[in-house]
Design a protein around this motif. Structure first.
Motif, short mmCIF file in Angstrom:
data_model
loop_
_atom_site.label_atom_id
_atom_site.label_comp_id
_atom_site.label_asym_id
_atom_site.label_seq_id
_atom_site.Cartn_x
_atom_site.Cartn_y
_atom_site.Cartn_z
N ILE A 1 0.78 -1.49 0.09
CA ILE A 1 0.04 -0.15 -0.20
C ILE A 1 1.23 0.86 0.00
CG2 ILE A 1 -0.46 -0.41 2.91
CD1 ILE A 1 -2.82 1.60 0.23
N GLU A 2 1.61 1.12 0.93
CA GLU A 2 3.06 2.79 0.64
C GLU A 2 3.39 2.99 -0.53
OE1 GLU A 2 3.17 0.93 4.88
OE2 GLU A 2 3.33 -0.49 2.04
N LYS A 3 3.69 1.91 -1.01
CA LYS A 3 3.89 2.04 -2.79
C LYS A 3 2.88 2.05 -3.81
CE LYS A 3 6.46 -0.22 -6.70
NZ LYS A 3 6.93 -1.50 -7.39
N VAL A 4 2.23 1.70 -3.71
CA VAL A 4 0.56 2.57 -4.41
C VAL A 4 -0.08 3.95 -3.90
CG1 VAL A 4 -1.66 1.68 -4.36
CG2 VAL A 4 0.10 0.58 -4.66
N TRP A 5 0.06 4.06 -2.71
CA TRP A 5 0.07 5.29 -2.10
C TRP A 5 0.71 6.43 -2.48
CZ3 TRP A 5 -4.32 7.35 0.12
CH2 TRP A 5 -4.41 8.82 0.57
N SER A 6 1.83 6.35 -2.89
CA SER A 6 3.11 6.88 -3.08
C SER A 6 2.80 7.38 -4.54
CB SER A 6 4.05 7.18 -2.45
OG SER A 6 5.40 7.34 -2.95
N LEU A 7 2.88 6.52 -5.98
CA LEU A 7 2.87 6.33 -7.33
C LEU A 7 1.57 7.39 -7.27
CD1 LEU A 7 5.04 3.34 -7.92
CD2 LEU A 7 5.90 5.97 -7.68
N TRP A 8 0.80 6.81 -6.79
CA TRP A 8 -0.76 7.25 -6.98
C TRP A 8 -1.00 8.62 -6.63
CZ3 TRP A 8 -4.77 5.81 -9.70
CH2 TRP A 8 -6.05 6.85 -9.69
N THR A 9 -0.07 9.21 -5.30
CA THR A 9 -0.32 10.72 -5.21
C THR A 9 0.78 12.17 -5.49
OG1 THR A 9 0.95 10.17 -3.20
CG2 THR A 9 -1.87 10.13 -3.16
N LEU A 10 2.10 11.34 -5.75
CA LEU A 10 2.88 12.19 -5.91
C LEU A 10 3.47 13.09 -7.62
CD1 LEU A 10 5.72 10.52 -3.62
CD2 LEU A 10 5.00 12.87 -3.71
N PRO A 11 3.19 13.89 -7.93
CA PRO A 11 3.03 14.61 -9.22
C PRO A 11 4.60 13.92 -10.12
CG PRO A 11 3.41 16.21 -7.41
CD PRO A 11 3.76 15.01 -6.51
N GLU A 12 5.27 13.78 -9.92
CA GLU A 12 6.69 13.38 -10.88
C GLU A 12 5.80 12.05 -11.45
OE1 GLU A 12 8.30 12.75 -6.24
OE2 GLU A 12 7.22 14.24 -7.32
N PHE B 1 -3.64 5.94 2.79
CA PHE B 1 -3.68 4.20 3.08
C PHE B 1 -5.32 4.30 2.37
CE2 PHE B 1 0.53 4.23 5.47
CZ PHE B 1 1.53 4.74 3.99
N SER B 2 -6.21 5.22 2.33
CA SER B 2 -7.49 4.08 2.72
C SER B 2 -8.29 4.50 1.37
CB SER B 2 -8.47 3.69 3.97
OG SER B 2 -9.49 4.00 3.40
N LEU B 3 -8.51 6.46 1.72
CA LEU B 3 -9.59 6.93 1.18
C LEU B 3 -9.42 8.20 0.42
CD1 LEU B 3 -12.89 6.63 -0.37
CD2 LEU B 3 -13.34 7.86 2.16
N ILE B 4 -10.08 8.48 -0.93
CA ILE B 4 -9.21 9.85 -1.27
C ILE B 4 -10.83 10.22 -1.99
CG2 ILE B 4 -8.35 11.58 -3.19
CD1 ILE B 4 -6.10 9.56 -2.73
N GLU B 5 -11.19 11.23 -0.95
CA GLU B 5 -12.79 11.67 -2.57
C GLU B 5 -12.48 13.24 -2.76
OE1 GLU B 5 -15.77 11.68 0.71
OE2 GLU B 5 -15.70 9.55 0.65
N GLU C 1 -7.91 -0.94 -0.82
CA GLU C 1 -8.19 -1.47 0.28
C GLU C 1 -7.54 -3.13 -0.01
OE1 GLU C 1 -12.26 -2.85 -0.03
OE2 GLU C 1 -12.41 -1.63 -1.59
N ILE C 2 -6.64 -2.96 0.98
CA ILE C 2 -4.99 -3.38 0.90
C ILE C 2 -6.19 -5.30 1.54
CG2 ILE C 2 -3.37 -5.01 2.68
CD1 ILE C 2 -3.31 -1.59 4.00
N GLU C 3 -5.36 -6.22 0.79
CA GLU C 3 -5.46 -7.95 0.79
C GLU C 3 -4.11 -8.14 0.43
OE1 GLU C 3 -8.38 -7.93 -3.14
OE2 GLU C 3 -9.85 -6.88 -2.06
N GLY C 4 -3.80 -8.09 1.67
CA GLY C 4 -2.72 -9.22 1.68
C GLY C 4 -1.33 -8.51 1.15
N GLU C 5 -0.72 -9.13 0.40
CA GLU C 5 0.64 -8.44 -0.31
C GLU C 5 0.02 -6.82 -1.77
OE1 GLU C 5 3.45 -8.13 0.90
OE2 GLU C 5 2.84 -9.32 2.70
N LYS C 6 -1.48 -7.52 -1.77
CA LYS C 6 -1.89 -6.46 -3.42
C LYS C 6 -2.67 -5.28 -2.85
CE LYS C 6 -3.22 -10.71 -4.32
NZ LYS C 6 -4.01 -11.85 -4.33
N VAL C 7 -3.05 -4.70 -3.26
CA VAL C 7 -4.55 -3.25 -3.22
C VAL C 7 -5.40 -3.93 -4.08
CG1 VAL C 7 -4.36 -0.99 -2.86
CG2 VAL C 7 -2.58 -1.97 -2.11
#
Length: 136
Positions: free
Chosen positions: A12-23, A75-79, A93-99
């Motif tokens: 989730i940390e990687k998913v969140w970071s890559l979703w939110t950082l402009p670069e 790590f959960s929701l953006i509205e 949604e965290i599902e083990g080693e997946k999101v």
């Protein structure tokens, strides 16, 4: 409402970071290879504005996707609310080693909901590919 989702094989940390950082947004936020995102302004805080300029690489068309964040749960929701008052959200949604990432939004009245779903699905697939192939 239109909803698209995918399963991403990453923490989730990687998913969140890559979703939110402009670069990173600039590298995955396109529906096809003839489009790109040359400008991103993104501050993921309640009340903050975001703006993604999406453009054809040949310069013949572009548009801004922009709005205001209305709710953030790390790590959960953006509205958010777009400038035309349509609302949307992205759930992580965290599902083990997946999101499981699910984006839900109100479609415009300009394009068909099916066309918008297809466009959003292509972007979400690009994001999934970007995350799963990104080496830190």
């Amino acid at each position: 409402m239109v909803s698209v989702q995918t399963i991403i094989h990453a923490p989730i940390e990687k998913v969140w970071s890559l979703w939110t950082l402009p670069e990173h947004i600039m590298k995955w936020n396109n529906a096809s290879s003839d489009w790109h995102t040359p400008y991103v302004e993104n501050n993921v805080e309640i009340g903050s504005k975001f703006k993604f300029t999406m453009a054809l690489k040949d310069g013949s068309d572009n548009f801004d996707f922009e709005g205001i964040y209305t709710k953030i749960e790390i790590f959960s929701l953006i509205e958010y609310k777009l400038l035309d008052n349509r609302t949307a959200n992205v759930r992580f949604e965290i599902e083990g080693e997946k999101v499981k990432l699910t984006e839900t939004f109100e479609p415009t009245t300009i394009e068909s909901a099916g066309m918008e779903e297809q466009f959003c699905s292509a972007i979400i697939q690009n994001f999934k590919n970007y995350v799963e192939n990104f080496k830190e």
